[in-house]
Design an enzyme around this catalytic site. Structure first.
Site, mmCIF file in Angstrom:
data_model
loop_
_atom_site.group_PDB
_atom_site.id
_atom_site.type_symbol
_atom_site.label_atom_id
_atom_site.label_comp_id
_atom_site.label_asym_id
_atom_site.label_seq_id
_atom_site.Cartn_x
_atom_site.Cartn_y
_atom_site.Cartn_z
ATOM 1 N N SER A 39 54.705 52.133 65.991
ATOM 2 C CA SER A 39 55.287 52.227 64.873
ATOM 3 C C SER A 39 55.776 50.742 64.380
ATOM 4 C CB SER A 39 56.547 53.030 64.907
ATOM 5 O OG SER A 39 56.906 53.692 63.629
ATOM 6 N N ASP A 72 50.500 61.859 59.472
ATOM 7 C CA ASP A 72 51.655 61.326 59.847
ATOM 8 C C ASP A 72 52.548 61.285 58.802
ATOM 9 O OD1 ASP A 72 53.597 59.275 60.701
ATOM 10 O OD2 ASP A 72 52.527 58.347 62.107
ATOM 11 N N HIS A 81 54.178 61.972 63.666
ATOM 12 C CA HIS A 81 54.610 60.621 64.031
ATOM 13 C C HIS A 81 55.028 60.551 65.578
ATOM 14 C CE1 HIS A 81 55.572 56.422 63.185
ATOM 15 N NE2 HIS A 81 56.845 56.619 63.807
#
Length: 434
Positions: free
Chosen positions: A219, A347, A376
């Site tokens: 991320s 996601d 995610h």
């Protein structure tokens, strides 16, 4: 305060509101007819000696990159991607399930605080005993968690355990203020800030000069990592890297972050940012200029926090300017280090439409895998579902081991060539003339 674009999230048990999700009482398993796939709560280590996967095993994945042929060597890709029933069929359920119910391996860690050039500090968490038990030339893996994340996050712990089981030395890079990392200056970190990573890589390389250094980022950590790779380009000291759930294009990610159920993630991450900020609020007292400390301290969204603090700390004119110029999608073309990017098509925080597919396709050093599901930081699929390591861990480790072996062979070939050249060069002869 530098922490990041609203799409870069490291969701944790404490950062999300409790939802009505309950794990089964017993370890679950299931088999998928036709593929021979079987999922269970704890899996055995996989061997790298594998047969080439069939077309069907890769047909469920979107794969882009000149080096896609190496995937035929991966045991983890012998079978089609199969999300765990029910959990893996909805991106939000999968994201939240992984954040709340994924197991957390117990690993004893030793903390090292590294002073940065601007008198800030970051925390490096090493596995206890590795400095004595592992050979000095063992490959080193640096782990970069997502926004507000650290060494306690379950996805970080699982990757750490897997790499360690393969004989790798692992260190978790906890950014300023994260995982109780000390904050000593009125600045945190951001999606654009690579200086701390530069120092961490340099520090690790100096400490283990005989080792190849690699990195994995998730991320926000992935965005920072890819920016660093592009920034360092041909001079990058890393020998390989993996990017997971990277939002890539922060402008697009910001647009999607305020839609529908995504507001839940936005509020949860804003709360986590406020908590970090309030622990160190005295450092920010009296800051003038464009800082809006009150807005940051009471931010109800990541965008508000970035407007009040982050974009000002790092010299951006506006939040949109910050997101646009901090996107790692623009760095892909300059990457000269072997890089694997793994994304999930569904996601909710790192949108598929933000993936720089063309740039990845044109760069021979980059390889992209997009799974049909995964949410995610979820990827509740594979041999260790539903509570064990995410599906990606097997793939990541096989890629890193392949690249490391490739690098070792190149180094050995280079040494052989040097030796061969020295043996073939004519020896010098001294002639004395009277």
């Amino acid at each position: 305060m530098a922490t990041t674009a609203p799409t870069l999230s490291s969701l944790s048990r404490s950062s999300l509101p409790r939802l009505a999700l309950h794990p089964p009482m017993a370890a679950a398993s299931y088999s998928s007819s036709g593929s021979g796939a079987r999922a269970y709560c704890s899996g055995d280590a996989l061997s790298l000696q594998v047969q080439e996967p069939s077309d069907a095993s890769l047909s469920s994945l979107e794969i882009i990159g000149a080096r896609r042929a190496i995937l035929s060597r991966f045991e983890s890709l012998r079978r089609p991607y199969k999300p765990f029933p029910l959990i893996g069929w909805n991106c939000h359920v999968e994201t939240i399930f992984a954040a709340f119910f994924r197991s957390q391996p117990a690993v004893p860690l030793r903390r090292e605080c590294l002073r940065t050039r601007d008198d800030g500090a970051v925390a490096l968490d090493w596995v206890v005993g590795d400095d004595r038990q592992l050979p000095p030339d063992s490959p080193v893996l640096i782990l970069l968690p997502g926004l507000t994340g650290g060494s306690d996050d379950t996805y970080v712990r699982h990757m750490l355990v897997r790499a360690r089981s393969k004989g790798w030395r692992v260190v978790v890079f906890n950014s300023r203020g994260c995982a109780k990392s000390p904050v000593t200056t009125p600045q945190f970190y951001s999606a654009s800030f690579t200086e701390d990573l530069c120092q961490v890589v340099s520090h690790v390389s100096t400490r283990y000069p005989k080792s190849k250094i690699y990195a994995v980022g998730w991320s926000l950590g992935a965005n920072i990592l890819v920016r660093y790779l592009g920034q360092e380009s041909q001079n990058c000291p890393l020998s390989g890297a993996v990017s997971l759930c990277n939002p890539f294009n922060l402008v697009i990610a910001d647009e999607d972050f305020h839609k529908g159920f995504n507001n839940v993630y936005d509020k949860a991450l804003a709360r986590a940012l406020r908590e970090i900020f309030k622990k160190h609020a005295l450092l920010f007292e009296g800051l003038g200029g464009e800082y809006n400390i009150l807005m940051a301290a009471n931010a109800r969204s990541v965008r508000e926090f970035d407007e009040g603090l982050t974009r000002v700390s790092f010299g951006f004119k506006s939040v949109d300017d910050y997101y646009f110029n901090s996107s790692s999608s623009s760095s892909i073309g300059c990457v000269c280090t072997p890089l694997l990017c793994i994304q999930a098509a569904n996601d909710p925080i790192a949108p598929s439409r933000g993936i720089p597919r063309e740039e990845i396709k044109e760069n021979p050093n980059c390889l992209l895998i997009v799974t049909p599901q995964g949410g995610h930081l979820g990827w509740v699929a594979g041999d260790e579902t539903p509570f064990g390591a995410p599906w990606t861990d097997h793939v990541v480790m096989e890629f890193l081991e392949y690249v490391n072996e490739e690098n070792v062979q190149k180094a050995e070939a280079g040494q052989f060539d040097q030796l061969d050249a020295s043996q073939q060069s004519p020896s010098s002869v001294s002639i004395r003339v009277q």
